[in-house]
Scaffold this active site. Structure first.
Site, PDB file in Angstrom:
ATOM      1  CD  GLU A  28      -2.982   5.953   6.352  1.00  6.69           C
ATOM      2  OE1 GLU A  28      -2.946   5.943   5.118  1.00  6.69           O
ATOM      3  OE2 GLU A  28      -2.062   5.513   7.067  1.00  6.69           O
ATOM      4  CD  GLU A  39      -3.745  -2.018   7.374  1.00  7.94           C
ATOM      5  OE1 GLU A  39      -2.649  -2.365   6.914  1.00  7.94           O
ATOM      6  OE2 GLU A  39      -4.260  -0.913   7.152  1.00  7.94           O
ATOM      7  CB  SER A  60       4.828  -1.187  12.143  1.00  8.26           C
ATOM      8  OG  SER A  60       4.379   0.147  12.352  1.00  8.26           O
ATOM      9  CG  ASN A  89      -1.758   1.220   1.348  1.00  8.21           C
ATOM     10  OD1 ASN A  89      -1.924   1.952   0.374  1.00  8.21           O
ATOM     11  ND2 ASN A  89      -2.291   1.471   2.535  1.00  8.21           N
ATOM     12  CD1 TRP A  90       3.801   1.152  -2.726  1.00  9.68           C
ATOM     13  CD2 TRP A  90       3.543   2.100  -4.745  1.00  9.68           C
ATOM     14  NE1 TRP A  90       4.553   0.433  -3.632  1.00  9.68           N
ATOM     15  CE2 TRP A  90       4.407   0.999  -4.875  1.00  9.68           C
ATOM     16  CE3 TRP A  90       3.235   2.851  -5.882  1.00  9.68           C
ATOM     17  CZ2 TRP A  90       4.964   0.626  -6.102  1.00  9.68           C
ATOM     18  CZ3 TRP A  90       3.779   2.486  -7.099  1.00  9.68           C
ATOM     19  CH2 TRP A  90       4.645   1.383  -7.202  1.00  9.68           C
ATOM     20  CE  LYS A  91      -0.236   3.600   4.612  1.00  8.54           C
ATOM     21  NZ  LYS A  91      -0.185   3.799   6.055  1.00  8.54           N
ATOM     22  N   GLY A 125       2.095   2.857  10.756  1.00 12.25           N
ATOM     23  CA  GLY A 125       3.047   3.943  10.605  1.00 12.25           C
ATOM     24  C   GLY A 125       3.725   4.361  11.896  1.00 12.25           C
ATOM     25  CG  HIS A 166      -5.934   2.329   4.914  1.00 11.88           C
ATOM     26  ND1 HIS A 166      -5.525   3.304   5.796  1.00 11.88           N
ATOM     27  CD2 HIS A 166      -4.926   1.446   4.834  1.00 11.88           C
ATOM     28  CE1 HIS A 166      -4.301   3.014   6.218  1.00 11.88           C
ATOM     29  NE2 HIS A 166      -3.914   1.880   5.655  1.00 11.88           N
TER      30      HIS A 166
END
Ligand code: PGA
Length: 256
Positions: A104, A174, A218, A17-19, A180, A102
């Site tokens: 975020e 998650e 992480s 997942n590159w975001k 992160g 997600h």
């Protein structure tokens, strides 16, 4: 991995997942670095670039083990939804999967369980594989609410998915406190929750042993093997460590 009781035939699933990272040129460079490193893999390897790099990554990955996922989609087929992208637009690019829910997106962009209840079946109907993310906050964990939070998310987000389609959904556990932050759930914590998630899916009457359940938060080359070695954990959704092809390839390797 084979021969584990209950593990069945689930193929390991490693998603990058590159975001909001990487231009088209940077995405191309990553794929050129990744492909030779994973040429022999038998796992499902999925790269989730930003919308702008989807096409480039699809074209560069043709004929390889890499499949491509978007990081979000709208549930409608088309319409007056400025800034949004539909499932059929992704399918037309040969994108095969989509990250949904997600944390975020839930936190910064107001993605609700109500929206996810429409998005997950819309993705399935379009032939995309949803990678549905669920996870508890640190406060919820400290309050002993982890299972209640996850069960509520799963019941809501999967409510409109037919039991026969549930095995097409990949679920990523998650924990928000591990994303992160460098704080990884212990393999025991992650496995306990993965088993709980599988039980919730089983209550929906699904072939729960066929559902891939990933851990995310992480994951790094240094901790991947012990997490991925757990029979209930079928793969990883990797953020920060997926931006470097050598690191992500090492995580794919760790699932062997
Ligand atoms: P992280 O992100 O690996 O950087 O913690 C994981 C994710 O958000 O999917």
């Amino acid at each position: 991995m084979t021969g584990e009781p209950g593990r069945g035939a689930r193929t390991s699933y490693l998603a990058a997942n590159w975001k909001m990272h990487k231009t088209v040129a940077e995405a191309a460079e990553f794929i050129d670095g990744l492909l030779p490193r994973i040429a022999a893999t038998r796992h499902d390897v999925v790269v989730c670039p930003p919308f702008t790099a989807l096409s480039e990554v699809v074209e560069r990955s043709r004929g390889s083990a890499v499949r491509v996922a978007a990081q979000n989609m709208h549930e409608a087929e088309s319409g007056a939804f400025t800034g949004e992208v539909s499932a059929s637009m992704l399918v037309a690019l040969d994108v095969e999967a989509v990250v949904l829910g997600h944390s975020e997106r839930r936190r910064h962009f107001g993605e609700t369980d109500e929206a996810l209840a429409r998005k997950v079946p819309a993705a399935v109907a379009a032939g995309l594989e949803p990678i549905l993310c669920v996870g508890e906050s640190e406060e919820a964990r400290d309050a002993g609410q982890t299972e209640a939070v996850l069960e509520a998310q799963l019941q809501a987000d999967l409510a409109e998915v037919e039991p026969t389609d549930l095995a097409r959904v990949v679920i990523a556990y998650e924990p928000i406190w591990a994303i992160g932050t460098g704080r990884t759930a212990t393999p025991e914590q992650a496995e306990e929750v993965a088993a709980f998630i599988r039980d919730v899916v089983r209550q929906r009457g699904a072939a729960a042993d066929d559902v891939r359940i990933l851990y995310g938060g992480s994951v790094k080359p240094a901790n991947a093997a012990e997490l991925l070695g757990r029979p209930e954990i079928d793969g990883a959704l990797v953020g920060g460590a997926s931006l470097d092809p050598a690191d992500f390839a090492a995580i794919v390797e760790a699932a062997a």
